[in-house]
Design a protein around this motif. Structure first.
Motif, PDB file in Angstrom:
ATOM      1  N   SER A 156       3.230   1.871   2.590  1.00 24.59           N
ATOM      2  CA  SER A 156       3.601   0.699   3.311  1.00 24.59           C
ATOM      3  C   SER A 156       4.200   1.264   4.838  1.00 24.59           C
ATOM      4  N   LEU A 175       1.064  -1.362   0.253  1.00 22.33           N
ATOM      5  CA  LEU A 175       0.398   0.182  -0.443  1.00 22.33           C
ATOM      6  C   LEU A 175       0.780   1.246   0.381  1.00 22.33           C
ATOM      7  N   THR A 226       2.231   2.350   7.756  1.00 19.62           N
ATOM      8  CA  THR A 226       1.440   1.392   8.182  1.00 19.62           C
ATOM      9  C   THR A 226       1.924   0.588   8.552  1.00 19.62           C
TER      10      THR A 226
END
Length: 255
Positions: free
Chosen positions: A85, A82, A88
């Motif tokens: 990242s 994503l 995240t």
């Protein structure tokens, strides 16, 4: 009249905000410094799967730890691809590690031998967290393929070393069980999930021995199997005095 209504509204709003803040503060405190909860845990999926088989609270928590770890791996496998990242994966890892800390702090006393579970799941979870961060770091810098091979090799070696150390520190060739039934020359024994002996929870048949009556605790020799869980094969000792339990034996509160 409208002024009074507005004042009362503001007062109620402030009161609710204060309660909400106190509740959030209590939740944060319980996560950072969890305290033992005497109420039996009710993790919906884990409880449903375990209680159907007639297992114990120990197995509920053990299964929940496994499912939580697998869920963490699955979510991260998607998160690493994503945008943003690194951030995240960092946030997901911190949330998961705090959740793990909360589980052990709140319900760890229900485990038969919490030390080995804390060490194992704390260790593999930290390794997974750092591994995902390292992978994202390489990916964001568009590293050459050879660096990925080197990185995977290093991670594999670290995991094997962790596995060796865990077996050295906690590994056993025996476990404990409770005699459930005596049938001719066989005993039906219930064994808790035992991560140290690598035994899955369940009922096992082993050769009968003298004094092994229903309800008595027995020490069992386990046989290792390649790439599979170990199995109890025979009784090593029968505990006539049930008060002489060790940390790895079934506890009354886990029944």
């Amino acid at each position: 009249m409208s002024t009074l209504n507005l004042g009362e509204l503001l007062y109620r709003l402030g009161e609710k905000s204060e309660r909400l803040f106190s509740a959030l503060l209590s939740i944060i405190r319980s996560i950072i410094t969890p305290k033992a909860i005497q109420r039996v845990p009710n993790f919906p999926l884990s409880t449903r799967l375990v209680m159907k088989k007639g297992y114990t609270i120990h197995e509920v928590i053990s299964l929940h730890l496994q499912l939580s770890f697998l869920a963490y791996l699955g979510v991260n496998a998607v998160a690493i691809f994503l945008p943003n990242s690194f951030f995240t994966v960092l946030v997901l890892g911190l949330i998961y590690l705090l959740y793990l800390r909360w589980i052990f702090g709140s319900y760890g006393h229900y485990l038969v031998d919490p030390k080995q579970y804390v060490f194992f799941y704390g260790g593999v979870s930290t390794l997974a967290f750092l591994s995902f961060l390292g992978f994202v770091f390489l990916r964001e810098r568009k590293a050459e393929l050879r660096y990925y091979y080197i990185y995977v090799s290093i991670i594999t070696i670290i995991i094997l070393l962790f596995r060796w150390y865990f077996k050295h520190a906690f590994g056993r060739d025996y476990t404990y069980g409770v005699v459930e039934e005596v049938k001719k020359d066989l005993l039906r024994v219930f064994v808790h999930d035992d991560i140290g002996a690598n035994v899955k929870p369940g009922y096992y048949w082993v050769p009968a021995v003298p004094d092994a009556e229903p309800g008595r605790i027995v020490k069992l020799l386990v046989e290792e199997r390649f790439m599979r869980s170990s199995v109890p094969v025979r009784v090593l000792e029968v505990y006539l005095d049930q008060s002489s339990q060790t940390d790895t034996e079934p506890k009354a509160e886990a029944e």
